[in-house]
Design a protein around this motif. Structure first.
Motif, short mmCIF file in Angstrom:
data_model
loop_
_atom_site.label_atom_id
_atom_site.label_comp_id
_atom_site.label_asym_id
_atom_site.label_seq_id
_atom_site.Cartn_x
_atom_site.Cartn_y
_atom_site.Cartn_z
N VAL A 46 35.76 50.36 93.52
CA VAL A 46 36.08 49.54 92.35
C VAL A 46 36.03 48.04 92.65
CG1 VAL A 46 37.80 49.16 90.55
CG2 VAL A 46 37.55 51.40 91.58
N GLY A 47 36.28 47.69 93.90
CA GLY A 47 36.41 46.28 94.26
C GLY A 47 35.28 45.40 93.76
N PRO A 48 34.00 45.70 94.13
CA PRO A 48 32.91 44.82 93.68
C PRO A 48 32.79 44.73 92.16
CG PRO A 48 32.19 46.28 95.44
CD PRO A 48 33.54 46.75 95.03
N ILE A 49 33.01 45.85 91.46
CA ILE A 49 32.90 45.83 89.99
C ILE A 49 34.00 44.97 89.39
CG2 ILE A 49 32.98 47.25 87.91
CD1 ILE A 49 31.86 49.56 89.58
N LEU A 50 35.24 45.19 89.84
CA LEU A 50 36.36 44.43 89.29
C LEU A 50 36.24 42.95 89.61
CD1 LEU A 50 39.43 46.77 89.90
CD2 LEU A 50 38.13 46.43 87.82
N ARG A 51 35.76 42.64 90.83
CA ARG A 51 35.61 41.21 91.18
C ARG A 51 34.53 40.56 90.32
NH1 ARG A 51 36.97 43.08 96.35
NH2 ARG A 51 34.82 43.56 96.90
N GLY A 52 33.45 41.30 90.02
CA GLY A 52 32.40 40.77 89.15
C GLY A 52 32.92 40.52 87.75
N ILE A 53 33.67 41.48 87.21
CA ILE A 53 34.23 41.33 85.86
C ILE A 53 35.22 40.17 85.83
CG2 ILE A 53 35.69 42.43 84.12
CD1 ILE A 53 34.45 45.11 84.94
N GLU A 54 36.05 40.09 86.89
CA GLU A 54 37.05 39.03 86.93
C GLU A 54 36.40 37.66 87.01
OE1 GLU A 54 41.11 37.89 89.42
OE2 GLU A 54 39.83 39.53 90.09
N ALA A 55 35.29 37.55 87.79
CA ALA A 55 34.59 36.27 87.90
C ALA A 55 34.01 35.85 86.55
CB ALA A 55 33.48 36.37 88.95
N MET A 56 33.41 36.80 85.83
CA MET A 56 32.86 36.48 84.50
C MET A 56 33.97 36.10 83.54
SD MET A 56 29.75 39.17 83.87
CE MET A 56 30.66 40.66 84.24
N GLN A 57 35.11 36.81 83.64
CA GLN A 57 36.23 36.53 82.74
C GLN A 57 36.74 35.10 82.94
OE1 GLN A 57 39.70 38.77 83.71
NE2 GLN A 57 41.00 37.56 82.37
N TRP A 58 36.99 34.72 84.20
CA TRP A 58 37.52 33.38 84.45
C TRP A 58 36.48 32.30 84.16
CZ3 TRP A 58 42.34 32.59 84.30
CH2 TRP A 58 43.24 33.57 84.73
N GLY A 59 35.19 32.63 84.39
CA GLY A 59 34.14 31.67 84.06
C GLY A 59 34.10 31.40 82.57
N ALA A 60 34.16 32.47 81.77
CA ALA A 60 34.14 32.30 80.31
C ALA A 60 35.36 31.53 79.83
CB ALA A 60 34.08 33.68 79.64
N LEU A 61 36.54 31.85 80.39
CA LEU A 61 37.76 31.16 79.95
C LEU A 61 37.77 29.71 80.39
CD1 LEU A 61 40.47 33.93 80.52
CD2 LEU A 61 39.46 33.17 78.37
N ALA A 62 37.20 29.41 81.58
CA ALA A 62 37.17 28.02 82.05
C ALA A 62 36.27 27.19 81.14
CB ALA A 62 36.67 27.98 83.50
N ILE A 63 35.08 27.71 80.82
CA ILE A 63 34.18 26.97 79.92
C ILE A 63 34.82 26.84 78.55
CG2 ILE A 63 31.92 27.01 78.81
CD1 ILE A 63 30.90 28.58 81.24
N ALA A 64 35.48 27.91 78.09
CA ALA A 64 36.14 27.86 76.79
C ALA A 64 37.24 26.80 76.77
CB ALA A 64 36.73 29.22 76.46
N ALA A 65 37.95 26.62 77.89
CA ALA A 65 39.02 25.62 77.94
C ALA A 65 38.45 24.22 77.73
CB ALA A 65 39.75 25.71 79.27
N PHE A 66 37.31 23.92 78.37
CA PHE A 66 36.68 22.60 78.17
C PHE A 66 36.26 22.43 76.72
CE2 PHE A 66 36.02 22.87 82.81
CZ PHE A 66 36.51 21.62 83.17
N LEU A 67 35.68 23.47 76.13
CA LEU A 67 35.22 23.37 74.75
C LEU A 67 36.38 23.30 73.77
CD1 LEU A 67 32.21 25.84 74.90
CD2 LEU A 67 32.14 23.36 74.64
N VAL A 68 37.50 23.93 74.11
CA VAL A 68 38.69 23.83 73.25
C VAL A 68 39.18 22.38 73.22
CG1 VAL A 68 41.15 24.38 73.17
CG2 VAL A 68 39.48 26.21 73.40
#
Length: 303
Positions: free
Chosen positions: A167-189
């Motif tokens: 599960v590790g690689p899959i969860l780390r990939g999902i987590e990286a995409m999640q934080w990337g989306a939220l970080a970009i969203a924070a700037f746009l907010v």
């Protein structure tokens, strides 16, 4: 209060600052879409964790009846299972554990691959084909060798799966995409907040003379501010609507029509997770427009 005047002012305000309102709507649309995708990715990680366990977990599969594993001449007996559970219970590396029954394992498989494959005479599998398992949560993800060596080779143990490798690689990939989306969203907010503030400031300055006259004839602050607030609501509703359409299209064409077929072994987010993400977006959108509007109208409408 003359609602006709309020709605007339609302229409004039939207037309007068059309380009600014479009900029706010587009910025809201992009930022809310990224927030929604971040929420969906978080739900996806939770769903995958519920299916496979997390990086702190080790799964011990017990022997089944007619198991092809040479280590399983017979199905695990109650005495063997109790002995395995005692080893797990007494190991200091174990934080918690629970037993997953055959029926629970079968329910997971049906949810993952669809119940239609497991019905009728030609069912792909039944609950009896599943193996009981013990799901162990570790105290420390780096301290796992003791429990692995303790349970491997015990009578009744078919195999031991280290969830970190699966599960590790899959969860780390999902987590990286999640934080990337939220970080970009924070700037746009932040950009959306500044755009809304600038729009309100320009609109208030453009109506400064008119607002002054209204003050002189005794108009209330609520009456003067209402067109600004309605502009913010209209802007937020359009932004939320566009976001709902974009996330809905992603869920239907991206997840339901593509990912579910190509990567069927992963339990993907569905309608429930979509509704949850849209709930977050539906609350955040109006807050992003109404909050700066309420603050700035108190400042600029004091003529």
């Amino acid at each position: 209060m003359q609602l006709r005047y309020v709605f007339s002012e609302l229409g004039q305000g939207l037309r007068r600052n059309l380009s600014m309102h479009l900029a706010v709507i587009l910025t809201l649309f992009v930022s809310l879409t990224l927030v929604g995708l971040g929420v969906l990715l978080n739900q996806q990680a939770v769903k995958a964790g519920d299916q496979w366990g997390n990086e702190l977990q080790v799964t011990v599969f017990l022997c089944r009846d007619n198991d092809e594993n040479p280590a399983c001449p017979t199905e695990v007996t109650d005495a063997q299972q109790q002995a395995i559970e005692k080893v797990v219970e007494e190991n200091p590396e174990v934080a918690s554990w629970y037993v997953e029954s055959k029926e629970e394992a079968f329910s997971k498989v049906k949810e993952l691959f669809g119940p239609e494959r497991f019905e009728g005479r030609n069912a792909a599998a039944t609950a009896d084909d599943m193996a009981k398992s013990i799901w162990i949560t570790l105290e420390d993800p780096d301290e796992y060798q003791g429990i692995l060596s303790a349970v491997r080779g015990l009578d009744g143990v078919g195999s031991v799966r280290d969830q970190r490798a699966v599960v590790g690689p899959i969860l780390r990939g999902i987590e990286a995409m999640q934080w990337g989306a939220l970080a970009i969203a924070a700037f746009l907010v932040v950009a959306a907040l500044l755009l809304v503030a600038n729009t309100i400031r320009l609109a208030a300055l453009a109506r400064r003379k008119e607002i002054g006259i209204m003050r002189l004839v005794g108009a209330s602050t609520v009456y003067i501010a209402l067109p600004f607030l309605l502009e913010a609501v209209v802007t937020a509703l359009i932004g939320v609507g566009l976001t709902g359409a974009a996330i809905g299209a992603f869920m239907w064409f991206g997840v339901n029509q593509s990912l579910t077929d190509f990567v069927g072994f992963i339990p993907w987010v569905g309608l429930e997770e979509f509704i949850y993400a849209m709930g977050v977006v539906a609350v955040l959108g109006p807050v992003l427009t109404l909050l700066p509007t309420l603050v700035l109208t108190r400042k600029y409408l004091k003529v």
